[in-house]
Design a protein around this motif. Structure first.
Motif, PDB file in Angstrom:
ATOM      1  N   GLU A  37       0.770  -1.259   0.018  1.00  0.00           N
ATOM      2  CA  GLU A  37       0.027  -0.050  -0.068  1.00  0.00           C
ATOM      3  C   GLU A  37       1.072   1.332  -0.031  1.00  0.00           C
ATOM      4  OE1 GLU A  37      -3.088   0.827   0.029  1.00  0.00           O
ATOM      5  OE2 GLU A  37      -3.301  -1.446  -1.027  1.00  0.00           O
ATOM      6  N   ILE A  38       1.979   1.148   0.821  1.00  0.00           N
ATOM      7  CA  ILE A  38       2.812   2.442   0.748  1.00  0.00           C
ATOM      8  C   ILE A  38       3.277   2.550  -0.645  1.00  0.00           C
ATOM      9  CG2 ILE A  38       5.062   1.173   1.578  1.00  0.00           C
ATOM     10  CD1 ILE A  38       5.485   3.677   3.181  1.00  0.00           C
ATOM     11  N   MET A  39       3.662   1.599  -1.478  1.00  0.00           N
ATOM     12  CA  MET A  39       4.033   2.026  -2.903  1.00  0.00           C
ATOM     13  C   MET A  39       3.167   2.655  -3.622  1.00  0.00           C
ATOM     14  SD  MET A  39       6.068  -2.004  -3.468  1.00  0.00           S
ATOM     15  CE  MET A  39       6.096  -1.866  -5.248  1.00  0.00           C
ATOM     16  N   LYS A  40       1.784   2.169  -3.394  1.00  0.00           N
ATOM     17  CA  LYS A  40       0.845   2.692  -4.073  1.00  0.00           C
ATOM     18  C   LYS A  40       0.811   4.295  -3.894  1.00  0.00           C
ATOM     19  CE  LYS A  40      -4.228   2.844  -4.419  1.00  0.00           C
ATOM     20  NZ  LYS A  40      -5.410   2.049  -3.831  1.00  0.00           N
ATOM     21  N   GLU A  41       0.896   4.741  -2.600  1.00  0.00           N
ATOM     22  CA  GLU A  41       0.903   5.991  -2.269  1.00  0.00           C
ATOM     23  C   GLU A  41       2.187   6.909  -3.046  1.00  0.00           C
ATOM     24  OE1 GLU A  41       0.230   9.561  -0.562  1.00  0.00           O
ATOM     25  OE2 GLU A  41      -1.068   8.190  -0.910  1.00  0.00           O
ATOM     26  N   TYR A  42       3.133   6.026  -3.074  1.00  0.00           N
ATOM     27  CA  TYR A  42       4.350   6.614  -3.588  1.00  0.00           C
ATOM     28  C   TYR A  42       4.265   6.926  -5.071  1.00  0.00           C
ATOM     29  CZ  TYR A  42       9.199   6.377  -5.522  1.00  0.00           C
ATOM     30  OH  TYR A  42      10.341   6.466  -6.538  1.00  0.00           O
ATOM     31  N   TYR A  43       3.807   5.818  -5.935  1.00  0.00           N
ATOM     32  CA  TYR A  43       3.596   6.079  -7.090  1.00  0.00           C
ATOM     33  C   TYR A  43       2.265   7.040  -7.540  1.00  0.00           C
ATOM     34  CZ  TYR A  43       6.942   2.299  -8.387  1.00  0.00           C
ATOM     35  OH  TYR A  43       7.929   1.663  -8.561  1.00  0.00           O
ATOM     36  N   MET A  44       1.318   7.227  -6.688  1.00  0.00           N
ATOM     37  CA  MET A  44       0.504   8.012  -6.905  1.00  0.00           C
ATOM     38  C   MET A  44       0.745   9.611  -6.793  1.00  0.00           C
ATOM     39  SD  MET A  44      -2.755   7.410  -7.977  1.00  0.00           S
ATOM     40  CE  MET A  44      -3.659   8.830  -7.278  1.00  0.00           C
ATOM     41  N   GLN A  45       1.692   9.842  -5.733  1.00  0.00           N
ATOM     42  CA  GLN A  45       2.221  11.214  -5.138  1.00  0.00           C
ATOM     43  C   GLN A  45       2.751  11.647  -6.837  1.00  0.00           C
ATOM     44  OE1 GLN A  45       4.925  10.756  -2.217  1.00  0.00           O
ATOM     45  NE2 GLN A  45       3.145  11.081  -0.516  1.00  0.00           N
ATOM     46  N   ARG A  46       3.739  10.763  -7.529  1.00  0.00           N
ATOM     47  CA  ARG A  46       4.240  11.375  -8.667  1.00  0.00           C
ATOM     48  C   ARG A  46       3.565  11.413  -9.758  1.00  0.00           C
ATOM     49  NH1 ARG A  46       6.478  10.031  -4.352  1.00  0.00           N
ATOM     50  NH2 ARG A  46       8.470  10.984  -3.801  1.00  0.00           N
ATOM     51  N   ALA A  47       2.444  10.582  -9.912  1.00  0.00           N
ATOM     52  CA  ALA A  47       1.491  10.563 -11.064  1.00  0.00           C
ATOM     53  C   ALA A  47       0.768  12.054 -10.988  1.00  0.00           C
ATOM     54  CB  ALA A  47       0.586   9.468 -11.001  1.00  0.00           C
ATOM     55  N   LEU A  48       0.309  12.077  -9.517  1.00  0.00           N
ATOM     56  CA  LEU A  48      -0.349  13.458  -9.325  1.00  0.00           C
ATOM     57  C   LEU A  48       0.586  14.759  -9.718  1.00  0.00           C
ATOM     58  CD1 LEU A  48      -2.392  12.370  -6.252  1.00  0.00           C
ATOM     59  CD2 LEU A  48      -3.300  13.059  -8.435  1.00  0.00           C
ATOM     60  N   GLY A  49       1.869  14.511  -9.276  1.00  0.00           N
ATOM     61  CA  GLY A  49       2.843  15.452  -9.468  1.00  0.00           C
ATOM     62  C   GLY A  49       3.257  16.036 -11.240  1.00  0.00           C
ATOM     63  N   GLY A  50       2.342  15.109 -11.968  1.00  0.00           N
ATOM     64  CA  GLY A  50       2.754  15.529 -13.640  1.00  0.00           C
ATOM     65  C   GLY A  50       3.466  14.890 -14.073  1.00  0.00           C
ATOM     66  N   CYS A  51       3.653  13.556 -13.707  1.00  0.00           N
ATOM     67  CA  CYS A  51       4.829  12.598 -14.634  1.00  0.00           C
ATOM     68  C   CYS A  51       4.163  12.131 -15.588  1.00  0.00           C
ATOM     69  CB  CYS A  51       5.481  11.601 -13.551  1.00  0.00           C
ATOM     70  SG  CYS A  51       6.616  10.525 -14.342  1.00  0.00           S
ATOM     71  N   GLY A  52       4.790  12.160 -17.131  1.00  0.00           N
ATOM     72  CA  GLY A  52       4.197  11.664 -18.135  1.00  0.00           C
ATOM     73  C   GLY A  52       4.252  10.261 -18.390  1.00  0.00           C
ATOM     74  N   LEU A  53       5.254   9.632 -17.760  1.00  0.00           N
ATOM     75  CA  LEU A  53       5.528   8.188 -18.024  1.00  0.00           C
ATOM     76  C   LEU A  53       6.232   7.672 -16.775  1.00  0.00           C
ATOM     77  CD1 LEU A  53       5.340   5.284 -19.335  1.00  0.00           C
ATOM     78  CD2 LEU A  53       7.282   5.917 -20.587  1.00  0.00           C
ATOM     79  N   ILE A  54       5.749   6.709 -15.818  1.00  0.00           N
ATOM     80  CA  ILE A  54       6.388   6.212 -14.796  1.00  0.00           C
ATOM     81  C   ILE A  54       6.918   4.936 -15.280  1.00  0.00           C
ATOM     82  CG2 ILE A  54       6.108   5.302 -12.497  1.00  0.00           C
ATOM     83  CD1 ILE A  54       4.141   7.658 -11.812  1.00  0.00           C
ATOM     84  N   VAL A  55       8.039   4.715 -15.072  1.00  0.00           N
ATOM     85  CA  VAL A  55       8.485   3.027 -14.950  1.00  0.00           C
ATOM     86  C   VAL A  55       8.743   2.449 -13.702  1.00  0.00           C
ATOM     87  CG1 VAL A  55      10.370   1.689 -15.985  1.00  0.00           C
ATOM     88  CG2 VAL A  55       9.749   3.772 -17.226  1.00  0.00           C
ATOM     89  N   SER A  56       8.085   1.687 -13.463  1.00  0.00           N
ATOM     90  CA  SER A  56       8.217   0.935 -12.258  1.00  0.00           C
ATOM     91  C   SER A  56       9.633   0.690 -11.841  1.00  0.00           C
ATOM     92  CB  SER A  56       7.359  -0.423 -12.006  1.00  0.00           C
ATOM     93  OG  SER A  56       8.143  -1.569 -12.695  1.00  0.00           O
ATOM     94  N   GLU A  57       9.839   0.627 -10.480  1.00  0.00           N
ATOM     95  CA  GLU A  57      11.273   0.070  -9.948  1.00  0.00           C
ATOM     96  C   GLU A  57      11.338  -1.276 -10.590  1.00  0.00           C
ATOM     97  OE1 GLU A  57      10.059  -1.092  -5.710  1.00  0.00           O
ATOM     98  OE2 GLU A  57       8.481  -0.011  -6.473  1.00  0.00           O
ATOM     99  N   ALA A  58      12.548  -1.621 -10.566  1.00  0.00           N
ATOM    100  CA  ALA A  58      12.856  -2.986 -11.018  1.00  0.00           C
ATOM    101  C   ALA A  58      12.288  -4.144 -10.595  1.00  0.00           C
ATOM    102  CB  ALA A  58      14.468  -3.201 -11.160  1.00  0.00           C
ATOM    103  N   THR A  59      11.513  -4.966 -11.240  1.00  0.00           N
ATOM    104  CA  THR A  59      10.742  -6.010 -10.839  1.00  0.00           C
ATOM    105  C   THR A  59      10.971  -7.230 -11.187  1.00  0.00           C
ATOM    106  OG1 THR A  59       8.784  -4.185 -11.049  1.00  0.00           O
ATOM    107  CG2 THR A  59       8.385  -6.458 -10.976  1.00  0.00           C
ATOM    108  N   LEU A  60      11.216  -8.071 -10.242  1.00  0.00           N
ATOM    109  CA  LEU A  60      11.848  -9.372 -10.372  1.00  0.00           C
ATOM    110  C   LEU A  60      11.039 -10.250 -11.124  1.00  0.00           C
ATOM    111  CD1 LEU A  60      13.524 -10.021  -6.870  1.00  0.00           C
ATOM    112  CD2 LEU A  60      15.033  -9.865  -9.269  1.00  0.00           C
ATOM    113  N   ILE A  61      11.423 -11.039 -12.187  1.00  0.00           N
ATOM    114  CA  ILE A  61      10.660 -11.837 -13.198  1.00  0.00           C
ATOM    115  C   ILE A  61      10.377 -13.187 -12.313  1.00  0.00           C
ATOM    116  CG2 ILE A  61      10.991 -10.608 -15.208  1.00  0.00           C
ATOM    117  CD1 ILE A  61      12.921 -12.862 -15.937  1.00  0.00           C
ATOM    118  N   SER A  62      11.420 -13.645 -11.472  1.00  0.00           N
ATOM    119  CA  SER A  62      11.492 -14.915 -10.982  1.00  0.00           C
ATOM    120  C   SER A  62      11.868 -14.867  -9.435  1.00  0.00           C
ATOM    121  CB  SER A  62      11.945 -16.021 -11.590  1.00  0.00           C
ATOM    122  OG  SER A  62      13.220 -15.933 -11.476  1.00  0.00           O
TER     123      SER A  62
END
Length: 387
Positions: A37-62
């Motif tokens: 949930e805290i990650m959701k808040e983090y990304y939402m803050q930056r989306a609301l701050g006007g970011c055009g494209l957010i790339v997620s933090e490096a996300t493990l495929i396995s």
């Protein structure tokens, strides 16, 4: 700065400005590697701050792989349904702001450790292109802070490509607009590209063409899932995690890879430039290969959008976009410390938040919000929206 605030078509989507947020690991996933949930808040803050494209933090495929340096190895994954559901909550929230979001797909290859909890749970060895250990490393979450180990050579690289493809399928289910393959910083795809870590003698190693095969075949499989909404991040001048070739070889290898990737119909290619503070010293010698990445590779990127990355200022970015040198720029630390970065730049507000490097990878176990979601936005934009 107005050039930064023009729309840009990427694949079959359009982003509303050229100020992307690059993948920045923050280690705030749950203990099960599920987005929190805290990650959701983090990304939402930056989306609301006007970011055009957010790339997620490096996300493990396995489960195979958790990197060093952190004392709290909580990197998110995207290999199971719980993780997909966690990411979907985040992506759906980000989309309510009009911001688009890509998932960066990540396999650390030989830069994991066999005693890492997720590696043990996976029941798999640490894999690399060849049985060659990277020098350095510091797994601070393990007793004694051990370094890198000699990996097990991957018997059939196509089994790893299949993991990338399944992760892309999962990312699509989670609602991401596209995927970015992490091909930089000495992780798996970079390990295949670099002749110091790849000593294979069959079709996956040897020549530049063969060393590029793993990354290119991965991109082709992802296109089957996401169409044109596939991208790749590369570090041609980098030396992180004990990669880095002499200039002649780096130019030959990355010229081939980039020119071939450009033919695939990707949404964008992002290239990391050389900066001295990211130039690791191993056994008393620099591992990076300093050269001008933009002037070298811009001429061969003909049909794909080109993003620049690493330590650019907004003024530099605006100049490059205005000149047509790049299509956009990704920012990292500036977005970390300024959740409203794009709005600040657009309305000429100071970038006066000071990032806390201590909390980049190591959250306070009792107060994970510190250095994460507690950076304040500019106090008052009243009247600016109408100007």
């Amino acid at each position: 700065m107005s050039t930064l605030f023009t729309p840009l078509e990427l694949g079959d989507i359009t982003i509303h400005n050229r100020m992307g947020m690059s993948a920045c690991g923050r280690n705030r996933a749950d203990v099960s590697t599920t987005p929190s949930e805290i990650m959701k808040e983090y990304y939402m803050q930056r989306a609301l701050g006007g970011c055009g494209l957010i790339v997620s933090e490096a996300t493990l495929i396995s489960r195979q792989g958790v990197r060093d340096r952190t004392v709290c190895p909580r990197q998110p994954g995207i290999w199971n349904q719980e993780q997909i559901a966690g990411w979907k909550k985040i992506v759906d929230a980000v989309h309510t702001t009009g911001t688009k979001m890509y998932c960066q797909l990540w396999h650390v290859g030989r830069t994991s450790h066999p005693d890492a909890p997720e590696q043990i749970t996976a029941g798999e060895p640490v894999y690399g292109p060849s049985a060659i250990a990277a020098r350095g490393g510091e797994f601070r979450f393990l007793p004694g802070n051990p370094g890198y180990v000699t990996p097990t050579a991957i018997e059939d690289p196509t089994t790893l490509i299949a993991l990338y493809k399944q992760a892309a399928i999962n990312a699509k289910e989670a609602g991401f607009d596209g995927v970015e393959v992490h091909g930089a910083n000495g992780y798996l795809i970079d390990q295949f590209l670099d002749f110091n870590s790849n000593k294979r003698t069959e079709k996956w190693g040897g020549s530049a063409e063969n060393r590029a095969r793993f990354g290119l075949e991965t991109l082709k499989e992802l296109i089957k899932v996401f169409g044109a909404n596939v991208s790749v991040k590369l570090g041609p001048a980098g030396g992180i995690n004990d990669v880095g070739m002499p200039l002649k070889d780096a130019l030959e290898t990355f010229t081939y890879f980039i020119s071939e990737a450009d033919k695939l119909g990707l949404s964008y290619i992002v290239l990391c430039r050389y900066v001295a503070y990211r130039d690791p010293i191993v056994d008393g010698k620099s591992r990076a290969t300093p050269f001008d990445v933009i002037s070298t590779f811009r001429p061969i990127i003909k049909s794909t959008k080109y993003f620049a990355n690493v330590n650019y200022t907004p003024a530099e970015a605006a100049g490059l976009v205005a000149a047509g040198t790049v299509d956009g720029v990704f920012f990292g630390k500036l977005w970390l410390a300024h959740p409203d970065l794009a709005k600040r730049v657009r309305f000429c507000k100071p970038l006066d938040n000071i990032p806390d490097p201590k909390r980049y990878y190591d959250p306070d176990p009792l107060f994970p919000e510190l250095g994460y979601i507690d950076y304040p936005p500019w106090a008052n934009y009243e009247g600016d929206e109408e100007e």
